[in-house]
Design an enzyme around this catalytic site. Structure first.
Site, mmCIF file in Angstrom:
data_model
loop_
_atom_site.group_PDB
_atom_site.id
_atom_site.type_symbol
_atom_site.label_atom_id
_atom_site.label_comp_id
_atom_site.label_asym_id
_atom_site.label_seq_id
_atom_site.Cartn_x
_atom_site.Cartn_y
_atom_site.Cartn_z
ATOM 1 N N ASP A 17 16.566 -71.979 16.499
ATOM 2 C CA ASP A 17 16.800 -70.461 17.218
ATOM 3 C C ASP A 17 15.792 -70.167 17.957
ATOM 4 O O ASP A 17 14.374 -69.496 17.647
ATOM 5 C CB ASP A 17 16.792 -69.468 15.701
ATOM 6 C CG ASP A 17 17.267 -68.257 16.602
ATOM 7 O OD1 ASP A 17 17.797 -68.063 17.664
ATOM 8 O OD2 ASP A 17 17.088 -67.140 15.764
ATOM 9 N N ASP A 220 19.317 -68.135 24.063
ATOM 10 C CA ASP A 220 19.318 -68.208 22.511
ATOM 11 C C ASP A 220 20.143 -69.450 22.050
ATOM 12 O O ASP A 220 21.367 -69.379 21.967
ATOM 13 C CB ASP A 220 20.166 -66.871 22.219
ATOM 14 C CG ASP A 220 20.232 -66.683 20.630
ATOM 15 O OD1 ASP A 220 19.683 -67.321 20.012
ATOM 16 O OD2 ASP A 220 20.571 -65.413 20.468
#
Length: 350
Positions: A17, A220
Site C-alpha cells: 500500500d 495508491d
C-alpha cells in the site's frame, strides 16, 4: 506481498500500500470484528524475537506524531485508519524476512502493528505500508527506491503461478524506452499533479476554472479505484459518452449512476485515455478503463469513478490513482529525486 515475521518465521500476506506507512497484521488474540482469514494469524507468544515497543519511545511518537499512547504495561498502542475501516493494537519489534531476487532470504528488524482489533473486511491478511514515512517498510529497510509491476485484474484466477512483482533498492530503477516521470510533493505519501485527461484527441482539464493545484492525485496501490473529484469526473464522463457509439444503460438499480454498456468496450469501440501528469503522459487503453463489475451480468462499466457520495468524498478536490489502472506498468518510486516513473510493461512476463 509476502513477508515472514517472527522466530520461527510465519508467512503473512499483505496489501502493498503506497498510500499508508504502517506495516501491520492481525494477531492472536483478535476480537470478534476481525475478518476471517485464509492464513493463520500471527501469535506473538510463539515467537522468541517478539517484543512490544515502549509508549515513550521515538517509534511510538512516529505513529502518533506527538506523544505515544500507553497500555497499562507501558506498551505503545496504535490506531491506524483507512477509508474502509481501521486497525488497532500494539506496536512491536520483530524479525522480518523477505526473499531477494537472487532467491536468498534477507532479514531485518522491523517495527510493526500487531492488530488485536481490526474492522477492515478483506481476505488480504495484512497491510505493508510503502509510503515514505519513518515506519513504512521502505524506510525501515533503508531503501531509497522501489518499483512494482501489478498484474491485470483477474490474472491470478486464470493462472495462479503468475504473480505481481515488487523490488527494493539497487536494480529497482525504472529505466529504458517509454519511461515517463512526474514529481511527487512533500509528505509521507505519493501525491502527484494531474493536469488533465485526454479522451482520444479531446483534452479535459482537471480544473475547469484554472490551473490544477499541486499534489491533487494520490498514487495508491492499495485501492482499486481511479477516483476523481465531481466536477472533473462529470466533464470527463460527458466526453467519454460522446466517443462511444453505443447507447449506455439507463435506469438499472444494480448500477446506480455508473456509466455502463451492454456491449463490451474494447480498443475498437472505446477511446484511449491519456492521463496527463505533470511532465508525464500515461496512456490507458479501454481494457484498462472499463471493467465488468458483476460477473453474472453482461455489464461493462467505466472504471473511473466519482468521489462524491463515497467514503472518498472528504478528499475534496483531490483524487486517487488506484491499482486497477496501474496494472501492466512498471512503476518506480525514487525517494531521493522525489519522482514517480511509469513504463508500459507486460507484468505477466516479468
Amino acid at each position: 506481498m509476502k513477508v515472514s515475521i517472527g522466530t520461527p518465521p510465519v508467512d503473512i500476506y499483505g496489501t502493498a500500500d503506497t498510500a499508508s506507512n504502517l506495516v501491520w497484521t492481525p494477531c492472536v488474540p483478535c476480537n470478534d470484528n476481525c475478518f476471517k482469514q485464509i492464513h493463520p494469524l500471527f501469535d506473538p507468544k510463539k515467537s522468541s524475537t517478539y517484543s512490544e515497543i515502549s509508549c515513550h519511545s521515538e517509534k511510538c511518537h512516529q505513529v502518533w506524531d506527538i506523544e505515544g499512547r500507553c497500555s497499562p504495561q507501558n506498551s505503545c498502542i496504535y490506531s491506524y485508519g483507512y477509508s474502509s475501516g481501521l486497525s488497532q493494537g500494539v506496536l512491536a519489534k520483530e524479525k522480518a524476512t523477505i526473499t531477494s531476487t537472487s532467491g536468498q532470504a534477507v532479514s531485518f528488524d522491523i517495527a510493526f502493528g500487531c492488530g488485536h482489533n481490526n474492522t477492515l473486511h478483506s481476505d488480504v491478511q495484512a497491510t505493508i505500508g510503502l509510503g515514505s514515512g519513518p515506519l513504512s517498510i521502505v524506510s525501515q529497510i533503508g531503501s531509497k527506491r522501489f518499483s512494482y509491476c501489478l498484474l491485470p485484474y483477474g490474472t491470478e484466477y486464470t493462472d495462479p503461478s503468475i504473480t505481481s512483482k515488487i523490488s527494493f533498492g539497487n536494480g529497482s530503477e525504472v529505466v529504458g524506452d517509454g519511461v515517463v516521470s512526474t514529481p511527487f510533493v512533500a509528505g509521507d505519501q505519493y501525491f502527484v499533479t494531474l493536469e488533465g485527461i485526454s479522451v482520444g484527441d479531446t483534452y479535459v482539464s482537471f480544473n475547469s476554472s484554472g490551473k490544477a493545484s499541486k499534489g491533487n492525485m494520490c498514487i495508491d496501490s492499495g485501492t482499486p479505484t481511479f477516483a476523481l473529484p465531481p466536477d472533473f469526473y462529470d466533464r470527463l464522463e460527458v466526453e467519454v459518452k460522446k466517443q462511444i457509439p453505443i447507447d449506455p444503460i439507463k435506469d438499472d438499480p444494480n448500477l446506480g449512476t455508473r456509466l455502463c454498456y451492454r456491449t463490451k468496450i474494447t480498443n475498437e469501440n472505446g477511446p484511449i485515455l491519456t492521463v496527463h501528469f505533470e511532465g508525464a503522459d500515461v496512456e490507458l487503453k479501454p481494457i484498462q478503463t472499463f471493467n465488468q463489475p458483476l460477473k453474472e451480468y453482461e455489464y461493462y462499466c467505466f472504471g473511473i469513478t466519482n468521489t462524491a457520495n463515497t467514503e472518498l468524498a472528504s478528499m475534496g478536490d483531490q483524487g486517487i490513482y488506484g491499482n486497477y489502472v496501474q496494472a501492466n506498468f512498471l512503476i518506480g518510486f525514487d525517494l531521493e529525486t522525489r519522482m514517480v516513473s511509469f513504463k508500459p510493461t507486460d507484468c505477466t512476463k516479468l
